[in-house]
Enzyme design. Structure first.
Site, PDB file in Angstrom:
ATOM      1  N   ASN A   1       2.382  20.580 -20.430  1.00 26.19           N
ATOM      2  CA  ASN A   1       2.104  19.805 -21.645  1.00 26.19           C
ATOM      3  C   ASN A   1       2.225  20.615 -22.925  1.00 26.19           C
ATOM      4  OD1 ASN A   1       1.595  17.410 -20.262  1.00 26.19           O
ATOM      5  ND2 ASN A   1      -0.492  18.069 -19.784  1.00 26.19           N
TER       6      ASN A   1
ATOM      7  N   ARG B   1       0.800  -1.239   0.000  1.00 22.10           N
ATOM      8  CA  ARG B   1       0.000   0.000   0.000  1.00 22.10           C
ATOM      9  C   ARG B   1       0.828   1.282   0.000  1.00 22.10           C
ATOM     10  NH1 ARG B   1      -3.266  -3.199   3.309  1.00 22.10           N
ATOM     11  NH2 ARG B   1      -4.965  -3.996   2.036  1.00 22.10           N
TER      12      ARG B   1
ATOM     13  N   HIS C   1      10.986  11.010 -27.259  1.00 24.43           N
ATOM     14  CA  HIS C   1       9.930  11.889 -26.756  1.00 24.43           C
ATOM     15  C   HIS C   1      10.262  13.376 -26.960  1.00 24.43           C
ATOM     16  CE1 HIS C   1       6.845  13.486 -24.122  1.00 24.43           C
ATOM     17  NE2 HIS C   1       7.782  14.087 -23.410  1.00 24.43           N
TER      18      HIS C   1
ATOM     19  N   LYS D   1       9.540  23.358 -12.336  1.00 23.25           N
ATOM     20  CA  LYS D   1       8.636  22.217 -12.171  1.00 23.25           C
ATOM     21  C   LYS D   1       8.153  22.132 -10.720  1.00 23.25           C
ATOM     22  CE  LYS D   1       7.239  17.713 -13.464  1.00 23.25           C
ATOM     23  NZ  LYS D   1       7.453  16.465 -14.177  1.00 23.25           N
TER      24      LYS D   1
ATOM     25  N   HIS E   1       3.005  18.953 -26.210  1.00 19.82           N
ATOM     26  CA  HIS E   1       2.729  17.532 -26.009  1.00 19.82           C
ATOM     27  C   HIS E   1       1.448  17.047 -26.684  1.00 19.82           C
ATOM     28  CE1 HIS E   1       6.017  17.942 -23.209  1.00 19.82           C
ATOM     29  NE2 HIS E   1       5.937  16.681 -22.817  1.00 19.82           N
TER      30      HIS E   1
ATOM     31  N   GLU F   1      -2.648  17.983 -11.402  1.00 20.29           N
ATOM     32  CA  GLU F   1      -2.977  18.482 -12.727  1.00 20.29           C
ATOM     33  C   GLU F   1      -4.454  18.787 -12.920  1.00 20.29           C
ATOM     34  OE1 GLU F   1      -0.544  16.697 -15.838  1.00 20.29           O
ATOM     35  OE2 GLU F   1      -2.085  17.195 -17.302  1.00 20.29           O
TER      36      GLU F   1
ATOM     37  N   LYS G   1       4.640  11.794 -10.756  1.00 22.94           N
ATOM     38  CA  LYS G   1       3.856  10.944 -11.669  1.00 22.94           C
ATOM     39  C   LYS G   1       4.625   9.651 -11.864  1.00 22.94           C
ATOM     40  CE  LYS G   1       1.314  14.244 -14.533  1.00 22.94           C
ATOM     41  NZ  LYS G   1       1.049  14.704 -15.916  1.00 22.94           N
TER      42      LYS G   1
ATOM     43  N   ARG H   1      -0.789  22.850 -13.741  1.00 26.19           N
ATOM     44  CA  ARG H   1       0.198  21.827 -14.132  1.00 26.19           C
ATOM     45  C   ARG H   1       0.079  21.456 -15.609  1.00 26.19           C
ATOM     46  NH1 ARG H   1       2.417  16.576 -10.640  1.00 26.19           N
ATOM     47  NH2 ARG H   1       3.816  15.845 -12.269  1.00 26.19           N
TER      48      ARG H   1
ATOM     49  N   HIS I   1       2.630  14.020 -28.593  1.00 25.32           N
ATOM     50  CA  HIS I   1       2.191  12.654 -28.279  1.00 25.32           C
ATOM     51  C   HIS I   1       1.554  11.986 -29.483  1.00 25.32           C
ATOM     52  CE1 HIS I   1       2.032  13.104 -23.626  1.00 25.32           C
ATOM     53  NE2 HIS I   1       3.202  12.649 -24.051  1.00 25.32           N
TER      54      HIS I   1
ATOM     55  N   GLU J   1      12.881  19.602 -23.243  1.00 28.01           N
ATOM     56  CA  GLU J   1      12.008  19.914 -22.098  1.00 28.01           C
ATOM     57  C   GLU J   1      12.494  21.185 -21.383  1.00 28.01           C
ATOM     58  OE1 GLU J   1       9.178  18.318 -21.433  1.00 28.01           O
ATOM     59  OE2 GLU J   1       9.398  16.263 -22.208  1.00 28.01           O
TER      60      GLU J   1
HETATM   61  N1  LIG Z   1       6.865  10.743 -14.626  1.00 29.58           N
HETATM   62  C1  LIG Z   1       6.918  11.814 -15.388  1.00 29.58           C
HETATM   63  O1  LIG Z   1       6.510  12.918 -14.996  1.00 29.58           O
HETATM   64  C2  LIG Z   1       7.522  11.690 -16.750  1.00 29.58           C
HETATM   65  C3  LIG Z   1       7.802  12.845 -17.496  1.00 29.58           C
HETATM   66  C4  LIG Z   1       8.437  12.701 -18.726  1.00 29.58           C
HETATM   67  C5  LIG Z   1       8.764  11.428 -19.195  1.00 29.58           C
HETATM   68  N2  LIG Z   1       8.445  10.331 -18.448  1.00 29.58           N
HETATM   69  C6  LIG Z   1       8.798   8.983 -18.893  1.00 29.58           C
HETATM   70  O2  LIG Z   1      10.222   8.891 -18.964  1.00 29.58           O
HETATM   71  C7  LIG Z   1      10.579   7.899 -19.919  1.00 29.58           C
HETATM   72  C8  LIG Z   1      11.687   8.425 -20.774  1.00 29.58           C
HETATM   73  O3  LIG Z   1      12.793   8.710 -19.958  1.00 29.58           O
HETATM   74  P1  LIG Z   1      14.266   8.847 -20.555  1.00 29.58           P
HETATM   75  O4  LIG Z   1      14.234   9.782 -21.701  1.00 29.58           O
HETATM   76  O5  LIG Z   1      15.152   9.116 -19.427  1.00 29.58           O
HETATM   77  O6  LIG Z   1      14.524   7.419 -21.212  1.00 29.58           O
HETATM   78  P2  LIG Z   1      15.190   6.067 -20.654  1.00 29.58           P
HETATM   79  O7  LIG Z   1      14.937   5.866 -19.239  1.00 29.58           O
HETATM   80  O8  LIG Z   1      14.768   4.999 -21.598  1.00 29.58           O
HETATM   81  O9  LIG Z   1      16.743   6.346 -20.878  1.00 29.58           O
HETATM   82  C9  LIG Z   1      17.243   6.530 -22.175  1.00 29.58           C
HETATM   83  C10 LIG Z   1      18.457   5.648 -22.439  1.00 29.58           C
HETATM   84  O10 LIG Z   1      19.583   6.188 -21.772  1.00 29.58           O
HETATM   85  C11 LIG Z   1      20.216   5.189 -20.988  1.00 29.58           C
HETATM   86  N3  LIG Z   1      20.854   5.907 -19.883  1.00 29.58           N
HETATM   87  C12 LIG Z   1      20.279   6.417 -18.773  1.00 29.58           C
HETATM   88  N4  LIG Z   1      21.171   7.122 -18.073  1.00 29.58           N
HETATM   89  C13 LIG Z   1      22.343   7.036 -18.727  1.00 29.58           C
HETATM   90  C14 LIG Z   1      23.636   7.569 -18.505  1.00 29.58           C
HETATM   91  N5  LIG Z   1      23.882   8.388 -17.473  1.00 29.58           N
HETATM   92  N6  LIG Z   1      24.622   7.268 -19.379  1.00 29.58           N
HETATM   93  C15 LIG Z   1      24.364   6.480 -20.460  1.00 29.58           C
HETATM   94  N7  LIG Z   1      23.153   5.986 -20.743  1.00 29.58           N
HETATM   95  C16 LIG Z   1      22.160   6.258 -19.883  1.00 29.58           C
HETATM   96  C17 LIG Z   1      19.100   4.271 -20.611  1.00 29.58           C
HETATM   97  O11 LIG Z   1      19.576   3.017 -20.225  1.00 29.58           O
HETATM   98  C18 LIG Z   1      18.308   4.236 -21.913  1.00 29.58           C
HETATM   99  O12 LIG Z   1      18.895   3.343 -22.822  1.00 29.58           O
HETATM  100  C19 LIG Z   1       9.319   7.550 -20.663  1.00 29.58           C
HETATM  101  O13 LIG Z   1       8.848   6.313 -20.232  1.00 29.58           O
HETATM  102  C20 LIG Z   1       8.346   8.661 -20.275  1.00 29.58           C
HETATM  103  O14 LIG Z   1       6.998   8.228 -20.297  1.00 29.58           O
HETATM  104  C21 LIG Z   1       7.847  10.459 -17.240  1.00 29.58           C
HETATM  105 ZN   LIG Z   2       7.540  15.595 -21.981  1.00 24.78          ZN
END
Ligand SMILES: NC(=O)c1ccc[n+]([C@@H]2O[C@H](COP(=O)([O-])OP(=O)(O)OC[C@H]3O[C@@H](n4cnc5c(N)ncnc54)[C@H](O)[C@@H]3O)[C@@H](O)[C@H]2O)c1
Ligand SMILES: [Zn+2]
Length: 359
Positions: free
Chosen positions: A245, A121, A265, A227, A248, A237, A143, A241, A252, A185
């Site tokens: 987007n 939980r 992304h 942020k 986006h 949101e 999130k 908030r 998206h 971003e």
């Molecule tokens: N929770 C939120 O508010 C929120 C906001 C935006 C995006 N997201 C989510 O985040 C995800 C995308 O995140 P991301 O862009 O970090 O992608 P990711 O986590 O897939 O990382 C991208 C790549 O970089 C590699 N990597 C990570 N750190 C590294 C480092 N220091 N050196 C070398 N390689 C490294 C990872 O292994 C991966 O292959 C999506 O799933 C998206 O939906 C969430």
């Molecule tokens: Zn984004």
């Protein structure tokens, strides 16, 4: 070291930014009242780079550490990986006072946060984001979630971390393409909130892309402050908030139509930010000179600005209506009035949208 506070009453937390933070993870953990069992979730790649330094620091601080390694990639941000994480936590008998630590990009952060929010939980978790996108966006704000076969991020919770540790040195190993996608971003924060940040990126883009430490610290700190401020005002949101987007709604749709394989992304939202700025211009909300500045900066940072001709624009429009941000069949757009200020628009005539997409 910078310290930014996310003010959310009894769910408030700190974001620490600096360049030798990983080795101090254990010391930071000791300031909480966690039970001795801690689990570190990471992927193969990130763990091979930074796992040892973080694990050693945690063990040195006297914790009993479980490491859970998940495969690398968005395609693993799913229920099967989540199940694997739960299994490991249960086998290791993590208790309700234990904490999870997410070491990695947004994928690791989102799934670890979701696991923490549902295990027994809800237990504590800490974010150690290692991509620029995760450092300026996904690790802050609470999130969490996983993807469903029928849609990305469709299953999730709001669950705030107890601490975010940002070590900017980790960006030295990140692929340039991933770095630039994160920078999109940061540009977004400039457009929605802070003209000075926008100008700083304009004037220092070479330094930023060259990973100059002062420049990186500044853009990451400002992004987190913005942020944090927005999330403090509207955690779930229901209002402001939504401005996060910007870019986006179209972004998206581009990701969906191209099946998440063609663009990262940040690249898709770069096109989205350019097109949504053009949409604002068509509605006479913004001066054309501001739109040019937006498109120029995105372009000069090596990010895409146009929708390629082979992408089906009708599909882009229909995909927007399926987005979880669309409510009762109405599209919501965040439109810039000038750099540093946006407004939320809910009733955009479809002809204007078609004109924006040159349909
Ligand atoms: N929770 C939120 O508010 C929120 C906001 C935006 C995006 N997201 C989510 O985040 C995800 C995308 O995140 P991301 O862009 O970090 O992608 P990711 O986590 O897939 O990382 C991208 C790549 O970089 C590699 N990597 C990570 N750190 C590294 C480092 N220091 N050196 C070398 N390689 C490294 C990872 O292994 C991966 O292959 C999506 O799933 C998206 O939906 C969430
Ligand atoms: Zn984004």
């Amino acid at each position: 070291m910078e310290n930014i506070r996310v003010e959310l009453g009894d769910r408030s937390y700190d974001i620490l930014i600096g360049n030798s933070i990983l080795e101090n993870t254990g010391t930071k953990l000791k300031t909480f009242n966690f039970s001795p069992k801690i689990a570190l979730v990471s992927n193969e790649l990130v763990f091979s780079l930074y796992g040892e330094i973080v694990s050693e620091s945690i063990r040195k601080a006297g914790f009993d550490l479980l490491t859970v390694i998940i495969p690398d990639g968005e395609q693993y941000k799913n229920i099967e990986t989540l199940q694997y994480i739960y299994n490991e936590l249960l086998k290791y008998k993590l208790d309700r006072k234990s904490a999870l630590i997410a070491l990695g990009g947004g994928v690791v952060g989102d799934i670890t946060g979701f696991a923490a929010s549902t295990y027994m939980r809800g237990i504590s978790y800490i974010q150690i984001p290692t991509t620029l996108l995760a450092q300026v966006d996904s690790s802050v704000g609470g999130k969490t979630g996983i993807d469903h076969k029928l849609g990305k991020n469709m299953i999730g919770t709001f669950w705030q971390p107890k601490l975010v540790l940002i070590d900017t040195n980790t960006l030295s190993t990140l692929e340039k393409r991933q770095f630039l996608a994160g920078l999109a971003e940061v540009i977004k924060y400039g457009i929605i909130w802070d003209p000075e940040l926008f100008q700083f990126i304009e004037e220092n883009k070479e330094k930023i892309i060259g990973l100059d430490s002062n420049s990186l610290n500044y853009i990451i700190k400002r992004s987190c402050e913005i942020k944090a401020e927005i999330v403090s005002q509207d955690e779930r949101e229901s209002g402001v908030r939504a401005i996060l987007n910007y870019g986006h709604t179209i972004g998206h749709a581009i990701e969906t139509v191209t099946k998440y394989t063609r663009y990262l992304h940040g690249e898709a939202i770069s096109i989205g930010m350019c097109l949504e700025a053009e949409l604002a211009q068509l509605l006479n909300i913004i001066e054309p000179s501001e739109v040019i500045k937006i498109k120029d900066l995105i372009n000069h940072c090596g990010l895409p600005c146009y929708l390629p001709g082979d992408i089906d624009k009708i599909e882009i429009i229909s995909s927007m209506y399926f987005d979880k941000k669309a409510v009762a069949g109405k599209l919501k757009f965040i439109l810039p009035e000038r750099i540093g200020k946006v407004r939320i628009e809910k009733n955009i005539p479809e002809e204007i949208l078609k004109k924006t997409l040159k349909l």
